[in-house]
Design a protein around this motif. Structure first.
Motif, PDB file in Angstrom:
ATOM      1  N   ILE A   1      14.630 -26.962   5.539  1.00  0.00           N
ATOM      2  CA  ILE A   1      15.008 -25.545   5.534  1.00  0.00           C
ATOM      3  C   ILE A   1      14.614 -24.893   6.849  1.00  0.00           C
ATOM      4  CG2 ILE A   1      14.678 -23.292   4.469  1.00  0.00           C
ATOM      5  CD1 ILE A   1      14.328 -24.575   1.809  1.00  0.00           C
ATOM      6  N   SER A   2      13.306 -24.766   7.097  1.00  0.00           N
ATOM      7  CA  SER A   2      12.866 -24.015   8.271  1.00  0.00           C
ATOM      8  C   SER A   2      11.558 -24.574   8.819  1.00  0.00           C
ATOM      9  CB  SER A   2      12.669 -22.536   7.910  1.00  0.00           C
ATOM     10  OG  SER A   2      12.047 -21.830   8.963  1.00  0.00           O
ATOM     11  N   PRO A   3      11.396 -24.550  10.158  1.00  0.00           N
ATOM     12  CA  PRO A   3      10.120 -24.934  10.763  1.00  0.00           C
ATOM     13  C   PRO A   3       9.192 -23.742  10.985  1.00  0.00           C
ATOM     14  CG  PRO A   3      11.722 -24.655  12.496  1.00  0.00           C
ATOM     15  CD  PRO A   3      12.428 -24.327  11.189  1.00  0.00           C
ATOM     16  N   ALA A   4       9.624 -22.549  10.579  1.00  0.00           N
ATOM     17  CA  ALA A   4       8.881 -21.327  10.889  1.00  0.00           C
ATOM     18  C   ALA A   4       7.689 -21.140   9.955  1.00  0.00           C
ATOM     19  CB  ALA A   4       9.794 -20.113  10.797  1.00  0.00           C
ATOM     20  N   MET A   5       6.713 -20.391  10.456  1.00  0.00           N
ATOM     21  CA  MET A   5       5.620 -19.899   9.637  1.00  0.00           C
ATOM     22  C   MET A   5       5.928 -18.430   9.354  1.00  0.00           C
ATOM     23  SD  MET A   5       1.497 -20.187  10.421  1.00  0.00           S
ATOM     24  CE  MET A   5       1.617 -21.957  10.752  1.00  0.00           C
ATOM     25  N   PHE A   6       5.896 -18.053   8.086  1.00  0.00           N
ATOM     26  CA  PHE A   6       6.294 -16.713   7.673  1.00  0.00           C
ATOM     27  C   PHE A   6       5.102 -15.909   7.177  1.00  0.00           C
ATOM     28  CE2 PHE A   6      10.115 -19.281   7.004  1.00  0.00           C
ATOM     29  CZ  PHE A   6      11.125 -18.481   7.520  1.00  0.00           C
ATOM     30  N   ARG A   7       5.271 -14.589   7.253  1.00  0.00           N
ATOM     31  CA  ARG A   7       4.352 -13.674   6.586  1.00  0.00           C
ATOM     32  C   ARG A   7       5.172 -12.532   5.999  1.00  0.00           C
ATOM     33  NH1 ARG A   7       0.277 -11.181  10.700  1.00  0.00           N
ATOM     34  NH2 ARG A   7      -0.670 -10.593   8.709  1.00  0.00           N
ATOM     35  N   TYR A   8       4.616 -11.882   4.966  1.00  0.00           N
ATOM     36  CA  TYR A   8       5.277 -10.731   4.369  1.00  0.00           C
ATOM     37  C   TYR A   8       4.974  -9.467   5.175  1.00  0.00           C
ATOM     38  CZ  TYR A   8       5.935 -13.776   0.337  1.00  0.00           C
ATOM     39  OH  TYR A   8       6.282 -14.817  -0.490  1.00  0.00           O
ATOM     40  N   GLY A   9       5.747  -8.416   4.880  1.00  0.00           N
ATOM     41  CA  GLY A   9       5.541  -7.134   5.532  1.00  0.00           C
ATOM     42  C   GLY A   9       4.246  -6.495   5.081  1.00  0.00           C
ATOM     43  N   PRO A  10       4.014  -5.239   5.492  1.00  0.00           N
ATOM     44  CA  PRO A  10       2.773  -4.548   5.116  1.00  0.00           C
ATOM     45  C   PRO A  10       2.555  -4.555   3.611  1.00  0.00           C
ATOM     46  CG  PRO A  10       4.002  -3.279   6.738  1.00  0.00           C
ATOM     47  CD  PRO A  10       4.891  -4.415   6.324  1.00  0.00           C
ATOM     48  N   ALA A  11       1.308  -4.579   3.219  1.00  0.00           N
ATOM     49  CA  ALA A  11       0.970  -4.685   1.790  1.00  0.00           C
ATOM     50  C   ALA A  11       1.599  -3.571   0.970  1.00  0.00           C
ATOM     51  CB  ALA A  11      -0.552  -4.666   1.616  1.00  0.00           C
ATOM     52  N   ASP A  12       1.733  -2.378   1.552  1.00  0.00           N
ATOM     53  CA  ASP A  12       2.292  -1.273   0.772  1.00  0.00           C
ATOM     54  C   ASP A  12       3.798  -1.419   0.578  1.00  0.00           C
ATOM     55  OD1 ASP A  12       2.347   1.245   3.461  1.00  0.00           O
ATOM     56  OD2 ASP A  12       3.169  -0.766   3.307  1.00  0.00           O
ATOM     57  N   ALA A  13       4.427  -2.407   1.293  1.00  0.00           N
ATOM     58  CA  ALA A  13       5.858  -2.642   1.121  1.00  0.00           C
ATOM     59  C   ALA A  13       6.119  -3.756   0.113  1.00  0.00           C
ATOM     60  CB  ALA A  13       6.505  -2.999   2.462  1.00  0.00           C
ATOM     61  N   TRP A  14       5.075  -4.405  -0.334  1.00  0.00           N
ATOM     62  CA  TRP A  14       5.250  -5.497  -1.293  1.00  0.00           C
ATOM     63  C   TRP A  14       5.619  -4.919  -2.658  1.00  0.00           C
ATOM     64  CZ3 TRP A  14       1.071  -9.831  -0.691  1.00  0.00           C
ATOM     65  CH2 TRP A  14       1.102 -10.291   0.622  1.00  0.00           C
ATOM     66  N   HIS A  15       6.405  -5.663  -3.356  1.00  0.00           N
ATOM     67  CA  HIS A  15       6.765  -5.291  -4.722  1.00  0.00           C
ATOM     68  C   HIS A  15       6.049  -6.273  -5.647  1.00  0.00           C
ATOM     69  CE1 HIS A  15      10.235  -2.470  -3.826  1.00  0.00           C
ATOM     70  NE2 HIS A  15       9.799  -2.872  -2.656  1.00  0.00           N
ATOM     71  N   ALA A  16       4.869  -5.887  -6.074  1.00  0.00           N
ATOM     72  CA  ALA A  16       4.048  -6.820  -6.834  1.00  0.00           C
ATOM     73  C   ALA A  16       4.651  -7.174  -8.188  1.00  0.00           C
ATOM     74  CB  ALA A  16       2.651  -6.227  -7.031  1.00  0.00           C
ATOM     75  N   ALA A  17       5.450  -6.290  -8.720  1.00  0.00           N
ATOM     76  CA  ALA A  17       6.019  -6.558 -10.047  1.00  0.00           C
ATOM     77  C   ALA A  17       7.375  -7.237  -9.976  1.00  0.00           C
ATOM     78  CB  ALA A  17       6.131  -5.259 -10.836  1.00  0.00           C
ATOM     79  N   HIS A  18       8.191  -6.860  -8.976  1.00  0.00           N
ATOM     80  CA  HIS A  18       9.546  -7.401  -8.886  1.00  0.00           C
ATOM     81  C   HIS A  18       9.922  -7.632  -7.431  1.00  0.00           C
ATOM     82  CE1 HIS A  18      10.349  -6.590 -13.119  1.00  0.00           C
ATOM     83  NE2 HIS A  18       9.803  -5.410 -12.933  1.00  0.00           N
ATOM     84  N   ALA A  19      10.671  -8.685  -7.198  1.00  0.00           N
ATOM     85  CA  ALA A  19      11.212  -8.899  -5.855  1.00  0.00           C
ATOM     86  C   ALA A  19      12.303  -7.862  -5.602  1.00  0.00           C
ATOM     87  CB  ALA A  19      11.797 -10.302  -5.719  1.00  0.00           C
ATOM     88  N   VAL A  20      12.338  -7.301  -4.409  1.00  0.00           N
ATOM     89  CA  VAL A  20      13.403  -6.351  -4.103  1.00  0.00           C
ATOM     90  C   VAL A  20      14.720  -7.097  -4.051  1.00  0.00           C
ATOM     91  CG1 VAL A  20      11.893  -4.783  -2.880  1.00  0.00           C
ATOM     92  CG2 VAL A  20      12.997  -6.609  -1.638  1.00  0.00           C
ATOM     93  N   PRO A  21      15.857  -6.431  -4.304  1.00  0.00           N
ATOM     94  CA  PRO A  21      17.133  -7.121  -4.385  1.00  0.00           C
ATOM     95  C   PRO A  21      17.460  -7.937  -3.141  1.00  0.00           C
ATOM     96  CG  PRO A  21      17.335  -4.872  -5.194  1.00  0.00           C
ATOM     97  CD  PRO A  21      15.971  -5.007  -4.633  1.00  0.00           C
ATOM     98  N   SER A  22      17.189  -7.398  -1.952  1.00  0.00           N
ATOM     99  CA  SER A  22      17.544  -8.123  -0.742  1.00  0.00           C
ATOM    100  C   SER A  22      16.478  -9.106  -0.317  1.00  0.00           C
ATOM    101  CB  SER A  22      17.794  -7.127   0.395  1.00  0.00           C
ATOM    102  OG  SER A  22      16.646  -6.337   0.603  1.00  0.00           O
TER     103      SER A  22
END
Length: 419
Positions: free
Chosen positions: A255-276
């Motif tokens: 799939i990918s050789p990249a190392m990923f991180r999520y956006g700022p903690a306040d942008a996380w959707h702890a209960a549900h993944a955002v549609p996009s």
């Protein structure tokens, strides 16, 4: 058993593997047309459909015994699912929907195949959303034996948008996600669900957030079956994660050789993944050793992607009679330091060329006898900065650059030789 037969058990010739694969597909119930295209190392079936054998062959050759049979069965099941009808009713399809993360280069490979078989790629529009810079999110239907990817998105009869369908799919995946991370190296954890959706669980930030790493989670998706997680404050863990990704890439469907991180903690959707999909970006390790290993891994993936792309476009150009030369992505390293690699593409005077993006460019003037010389190897970044007016970015992934006019001696002299 003869000596050569025992060798074939380790690594069968490609044509023998293809025959073995076809036989396994027939035993598993595939009844449609299956023709082996040796030049492209793929099986052609249905109406302009194809199934690449490269990943299956690599996985088969890298495993032994029961694992080899399991690898073959997985790929054969994927082929067999290609003709499976998508449920017409949302009530039936809804519980089976799953999200998939796949390489962006896969989409362009399918587009190029469509262009060659149909003569026009305008009718091909994959229904997908971006995940970082080099991946996409697709919708799929999960059957008991395999997964069917819906390249065209949700069925019109479901009356759902892609976003809505992916929300259902992400919720379904979360419902089938128990706590299953195991420590595979100091500070590094791997998802152990063994259901083919390991990498896709990167779409569930709340799941990765619970992994006991140092700092915020950073993760890698080297193959469809491997999801690795460590912390952004764990330099040793990041190095271990890259090394494990390299090992995984030799066997799985990449799939990918990249190392990923999520956006700022306040942008996380702890209960549900955002549609996009979650907000993600590429993460660059602070440790020099991990960064070097990660850069080398990226070059290995790019080499494979560019080789596949070049073969596909060369066939298109041959059919169309186009005279453009597709430069190869050349990868060089040092025997005493394997990760000290660099990539090079060749730009030759008088040749209409399509260049891959590489670390360096070899500018070649076969008849030159002046100061810059016949060959001048320069850094890509400097060449693009000083010769950008001669370079046209092409609508391809991975990206290529069309160069029709070669720089004159005065402009070549401005470029520094790469060390």
């Amino acid at each position: 058993m003869g000596f050569f037969d025992s060798l074939f058990l380790c690594k069968p010739p490609p044509d023998r593997f293809a025959a073995h694969f076809i036989a396994a597909a027939r035993r598993q119930g595939f009844e449609g047309r299956l023709e082996f295209n040796a030049d492209e190392f793929r099986l052609e079936h249905g109406r302009n459909a194809f199934f690449n054998l490269h990943n299956a062959y690599r996985a088969y050759c890298e495993t032994r015994g029961a694992q080899r049979d399991k690898a073959l069965h997985s790929f054969v099941a994927t082929l067999c699912s290609s003709g499976q009808a998508t449920p017409a009713l949302l009530s039936e399809a809804g519980p089976m929907l799953r999200p998939l993360i796949r390489s962006r280069s896969l989409i362009d490979e399918i587009r190029l195949h469509h262009m060659r078989t149909e003569g026009d790629a305008s009718s091909f529009q994959a229904a997908c959303l971006p995940f970082g810079d080099d991946c996409v999110i697709l919708l799929a239907v999960d059957y008991p034996e395999t997964t069917s990817t819906l390249l065209n998105g949700p069925s019109a009869s479901w009356q759902l948008t892609l976003d809505q369908a992916l929300r259902i799919a992400a919720d379904n995946l979360r419902d089938h996600t128990a706590e299953a991370f195991v420590q595979v190296a100091q500070g590094v954890y791997q998802g152990a669900w063994s259901d083919g959706y390991e990498a896709s669980r990167a779409l569930l930030p709340d799941v990765l957030q619970r992994v006991p790493v140092r700092g915020r989670p950073v993760f890698m998706l080297p193959t469809r079956e491997v999801l690795l997680v460590t912390g952004d404050q764990d330099e040793a863990g990041q190095l271990h994660m890259v090394e494990l990704s390299l090992q995984a890439s030799r066997q799985g469907r990449t799939i990918s050789p990249a190392m990923f991180r999520y956006g700022p903690a306040d942008a996380w959707h702890a209960a549900h993944a955002v549609p996009s999909g979650p907000d993600v970006s590429h993460f660059v390790p602070a440790g020099a050793q991990a960064a070097r290993h990660l850069a080398h891994l990226k070059r290995l993936y790019q080499k494979e992607e560019y080789d596949t792309q070049k073969a596909a476009i060369d066939r298109l150009n041959e059919h169309a009679g186009a005279g453009v030369f597709l430069a190869s992505y050349l990868l060089y390293g040092q025997q005493d330091d394997p990760v000290a690699s660099f990539s090079v593409a060749t730009w030759t005077c008088g040749v209409d060329t399509s260049l891959p993006r590489t670390d360096r460019i070899a500018l070649v003037r076969p008849d030159a006898d002046d100061a810059p010389g016949k060959t001048r190897v320069v850094a890509w970044q400097q060449a693009l900065a000083l010769l950008g007016d001669l370079v046209e970015e092409e609508a391809l992934y991975p990206v290529r650059y069309r160069v029709r006019t070669f720089p004159d001696e005065s402009r070549l002299a401005l470029l520094d030789e790469a060390g």
